[in-house]
Design a protein around this motif. Structure first.
Motif, mmCIF file in Angstrom:
data_model
loop_
_atom_site.group_PDB
_atom_site.id
_atom_site.type_symbol
_atom_site.label_atom_id
_atom_site.label_comp_id
_atom_site.label_asym_id
_atom_site.label_seq_id
_atom_site.Cartn_x
_atom_site.Cartn_y
_atom_site.Cartn_z
ATOM 1 N N THR A 173 0.625 -0.944 0.151
ATOM 2 C CA THR A 173 0.137 0.060 0.257
ATOM 3 C C THR A 173 0.715 1.614 -0.004
ATOM 4 O O THR A 173 2.424 1.053 0.131
ATOM 5 C CB THR A 173 -0.568 -0.121 1.087
ATOM 6 N N GLU A 187 -2.063 5.568 3.042
ATOM 7 C CA GLU A 187 -2.653 4.785 3.020
ATOM 8 C C GLU A 187 -3.272 4.745 4.483
ATOM 9 O O GLU A 187 -2.504 4.726 5.626
ATOM 10 C CB GLU A 187 -2.917 3.784 2.460
ATOM 11 N N ASN A 199 -1.153 1.310 -5.096
ATOM 12 C CA ASN A 199 -1.277 0.093 -4.259
ATOM 13 C C ASN A 199 -1.231 -1.080 -5.892
ATOM 14 O O ASN A 199 -0.425 -0.419 -6.994
ATOM 15 C CB ASN A 199 -2.563 -0.574 -4.322
#
Length: 216
Positions: free
Chosen positions: A43, A47, A187
């Motif tokens: 990720t 985030e 991602n």
């Protein structure tokens, strides 16, 4: 990104070294296949959620030699929150982004996607391909995007290494977006697993791998 560089390099070497196709090859005799994979989600650093491990089942249908239409389901059983340093008090304090957003320190997610694969060397022993697709990702907690439901447009590359007509090792790298149009995140995921072609059968003796009808 080092994993992506090695996968691209392996694909290039594979195309150059793979044996030639035979003119009478018919690679769509057994069009259905299924894959089981495990891997890791990477990720973006800002985030709410951190990197996590995942598992995927994929079902594909070959549309002739070059293209495969594939659907997939992914489960991410445990995702922890991502941390950042808060300096508002004068000294750094670790803050869990997920906990700050939802009140929970962990979540889980499920995803579904459809992809079109283009094979550069169909039915050779080493079969590199690229993919483009679209999916959805549903978190158990609402991360601020449609009650936890996020769209995931994606592109990728992959590699099949055929052991025989029916069984192959498989590796995939996919880059995709999550979040909302107003606030999206980059991602990626890297997965490895096995691929099984239904009805192809396994033969113990062969000359060279050139497609489903070339086994001896």
């Amino acid at each position: 990104m080092n994993s992506l560089k090695w996968l691209v390099l392996l694909a290039v070497v594979s195309v150059c070294s793979a044996p030639p196709l035979r003119a009478d090859e018919k690679g769509n005799e057994h069009p259905w296949n299924v894959s089981l994979q495990v891997g890791k989600l990477d990720t973006e650093g800002n985030e709410d959620v951190d990197d996590a491990y995942l598992a995927t089942v994929l079902v594909g249908y070959n549309l002739g030699h070059l293209f495969t239409l594939e659907g997939s389901l992914t489960i991410i059983p445990e995702i922890t929150g991502n941390y950042y340093d808060d300096y508002s008090s004068g000294s750094p304090v670790k803050i869990n982004r997920l906990q700050a957003a939802t009140g929970k320190t962990e979540t889980w997610a499920m995803g579904a996607a459809a992809d079109m694969l283009y094979h550069f060397a169909p039915w050779k022993r080493v079969d590199p391909y690229m993919s483009v697709g679209y999916g959805i990702l549903k978190y158990s907690e609402d991360l601020g995007a449609n009650d936890g439901l996020e769209a995931t447009p994606r592109v990728g590359i992959g590699l099949l290494y055929h052991l025989n007509d029916a069984l192959a090792f498989r590796s995939d790298f996919r880059y995709f977006l999550t979040g909302t149009p107003e606030k999206s995140y980059s991602n990626s995921k890297l997965e490895i697993g096995i691929n099984w072609t239904f009805g192809a059968g396994i033969r113990a003796k062969r000359d060279t791998f050139n497609g489903p009808e070339t086994w001896t």
